[in-house]
Enzyme design. Sequence first.
Site, PDB file in Angstrom:
ATOM      1  N   ASP A 106       0.865  -1.178   0.000  1.00  0.00           N
ATOM      2  CA  ASP A 106       0.000   0.000   0.000  1.00  0.00           C
ATOM      3  C   ASP A 106       0.899   1.224   0.000  1.00  0.00           C
ATOM      4  O   ASP A 106       1.754   1.357   0.879  1.00  0.00           O
ATOM      5  CB  ASP A 106      -0.839  -0.031   1.290  1.00  0.00           C
ATOM      6  CG  ASP A 106      -2.145   0.725   1.188  1.00  0.00           C
ATOM      7  OD1 ASP A 106      -2.158   1.783   0.553  1.00  0.00           O
ATOM      8  OD2 ASP A 106      -3.138   0.253   1.770  1.00  0.00           O
ATOM      9  N   ASP A 212      -3.136   4.795  -2.167  1.00  0.00           N
ATOM     10  CA  ASP A 212      -4.065   5.483  -1.286  1.00  0.00           C
ATOM     11  C   ASP A 212      -4.501   6.830  -1.885  1.00  0.00           C
ATOM     12  O   ASP A 212      -3.652   7.612  -2.327  1.00  0.00           O
ATOM     13  CB  ASP A 212      -3.339   5.722   0.048  1.00  0.00           C
ATOM     14  CG  ASP A 212      -4.240   6.202   1.148  1.00  0.00           C
ATOM     15  OD1 ASP A 212      -5.121   5.437   1.548  1.00  0.00           O
ATOM     16  OD2 ASP A 212      -4.057   7.350   1.614  1.00  0.00           O
ATOM     17  N   GLU A 269      -7.089   4.212  -5.198  1.00  0.00           N
ATOM     18  CA  GLU A 269      -8.317   4.583  -4.483  1.00  0.00           C
ATOM     19  C   GLU A 269      -8.792   5.930  -5.029  1.00  0.00           C
ATOM     20  O   GLU A 269      -8.035   6.896  -5.036  1.00  0.00           O
ATOM     21  CB  GLU A 269      -8.022   4.684  -2.983  1.00  0.00           C
ATOM     22  CG  GLU A 269      -9.278   4.819  -2.165  1.00  0.00           C
ATOM     23  CD  GLU A 269      -9.021   5.243  -0.732  1.00  0.00           C
ATOM     24  OE1 GLU A 269      -9.910   5.048   0.099  1.00  0.00           O
ATOM     25  OE2 GLU A 269      -7.926   5.787  -0.433  1.00  0.00           O
TER      26      GLU A 269
HETATM   27  C1  GLC Z   1      -7.573   6.168   2.607  1.00  0.00           C
HETATM   28  C2  GLC Z   1      -7.326   5.045   3.566  1.00  0.00           C
HETATM   29  C3  GLC Z   1      -7.797   5.474   4.926  1.00  0.00           C
HETATM   30  C4  GLC Z   1      -6.964   6.664   5.336  1.00  0.00           C
HETATM   31  C5  GLC Z   1      -6.987   7.771   4.303  1.00  0.00           C
HETATM   32  C6  GLC Z   1      -5.856   8.729   4.494  1.00  0.00           C
HETATM   33  O1  GLC Z   1      -8.911   6.469   2.462  1.00  0.00           O
HETATM   34  O2  GLC Z   1      -7.935   3.885   3.101  1.00  0.00           O
HETATM   35  O3  GLC Z   1      -7.714   4.453   5.867  1.00  0.00           O
HETATM   36  O4  GLC Z   1      -7.433   7.195   6.554  1.00  0.00           O
HETATM   37  O5  GLC Z   1      -6.846   7.287   2.987  1.00  0.00           O
HETATM   38  O6  GLC Z   1      -4.635   8.110   4.186  1.00  0.00           O
END
Ligand code: GLC
Length: 583
Positions: A106, A212, A269
């Site tokens: 990640d 992320d 994401e």
């Molecule tokens: C993403 C992660 C989450 C985190 C955020 C900031 O959404 O999945 O867990 O708090 O990013 O890194």
Amino acid sequence: MKIVPSEKIQPVWWRETSVYQIYPASFKDENGDGFGDLQGILSKLDYLKGLNVESIWLSPIYPSPLKDMGYDVSNYKEIDSRYGSLQDINVLAKELHKRGMKLVMDLVLNHTSDQHDWFKESRSSKTNSKRDWYIWRPAKYNKDGKRLPPNNWRSYFDTSAWEWDETTQEYFLHLWAPEQPDINWESPELRKAIYDIVRYWLDRGVDGFRLDVINMISKNQEFPDALVTDDRYDYQMGYKYYANGPRIHEYLKELGQILHEYNAFSVGEMPHVEDTDEVLRVVGADRRELTMIFQFDLVSLDLVPGKHKYVEGTWKLSDLKKSVKKWQSIYLTGGGWNASFIENHDQPRTVSRYLSDSPEHRAHSSKLMALFIVFQGGTPFVYQGQELALANIPRDWSISEYVDVETQNFWKLFMSGNPTQEEIQKTMDIVNMRARDNGRTPMHWDSSPNGGFCPKDVKPWMRVTEDFNEWNASSQVGKPDSVYSFWSASLGYRKAMKDAVVYGSFELLSEEDPSIVAFVRESNSTVLAVILNFTDKSVSYECPLQIGGFQVLLNNYEDLVIKENVIHLNPYQGVLFKKSLST
Ligand code: GLC
């Protein structure tokens, strides 16, 4: 209508793989400190192999002050000693590869921890060479001379997205916690340092990355005020100005170039993006940006659009079906690729959220979800514990058991408004249903104290849900009718019939049916039909297929009654049918 995949969708490993997400703090504690670790993961590789998952994605394990559980990285090239060492990662990659499996790390590239050396330098003076590696802006002042942040953006953790720095008398941007300053991709030197990190892990044998909030790396450089969408808050969500911002494709192409060189997997994401063309600009096979993204429709069904996550909402099966049809069509015909997921470390458990975690229906619900996730077009993702039907935190836990910064910040803000007892109870119901903590409780390995997650005399970092007595791995592995075996069989069939499941066409049946989700996957030699009753009632479903000619491969009940083309489905019953086509 049958959706036929574009010719751009050529066979490649990351389409065929399936991914199991591990939340390392909560997976398995081997060294007895109440916190999961890499040795714990190593001890469970055969469990994962038995599940038929083919890639393992580890949530961040780099050194971190854990303000946001590792999504605040203080050193990208090391492993946090709580989890293990670089040596352990080498062994893990080797052991996975030996089993024909892949390792996905990640990468958090929108922000670092404030304890990262880069930020320490950046905040040390306005003239430091890394000053522009982060996003610094002067204060604004109102007419009374009161200092204000540069704009009204709200962080995802319910505060202003700007933090004042006394030493250099400027604000820095943080879309998450103040301890997670956003980095400035406008700086070419910063980007070089990022690409060096990407190569560093690929050279160590890692097979790809989950990236992320990667669509937030390019911000509108004017930093305009966000529209006021919720006047109960001083600050507002500004994602219009940073989700898929002006230079996103330039940055993703630079990144994608490296990933492509290594034939690496990448899942980005991507919250807040509904524009299908924009999504295809990222995942289109000919674009060489990312291989797939996490699109948020299915994990937002019960949220109220434009409102805070903890505002009560309900969900509709028709929205779920619309979303499935839309994205299958966009990805398959547009030459993109889907990431099929519904749980992760930011989401509650689906059996509790969308189906039923009652003792009667919990196993049925999870098995139904297996068919829904695994047999759609795209690469399926299983989140740790999903394969055991793990459920949400029980309603009677107090708020102090919720340890996530998001939950705690929200609760503080909520309580500061002096709510009534009734409001407190109601809001706690929603928090209990939606909090990220729900997916982060430790794994249930067996029925021993602490569910076998850590030794019995050790306090786990987060409370274990007590139903581990009944719902645990050791009571399910090797039992043919267990939830684990059902997920394993589903993933196994996907592997064995990849012509239909990975590369075949997709057709949603009975679009208007209020209870049933039914779809067909088809190749030249195989037709698969997935029929799912998403309700808690028995349903007689008139199937448009000549279902009598099909064989049942998977069924989450012992019985199945079919008369002519009418299938009688029990509550949450799900069935996978197959027919071979003679050539
Ligand atoms: C993403 C992660 C989450 C985190 C955020 C900031 O959404 O999945 O867990 O708090 O990013 O890194």
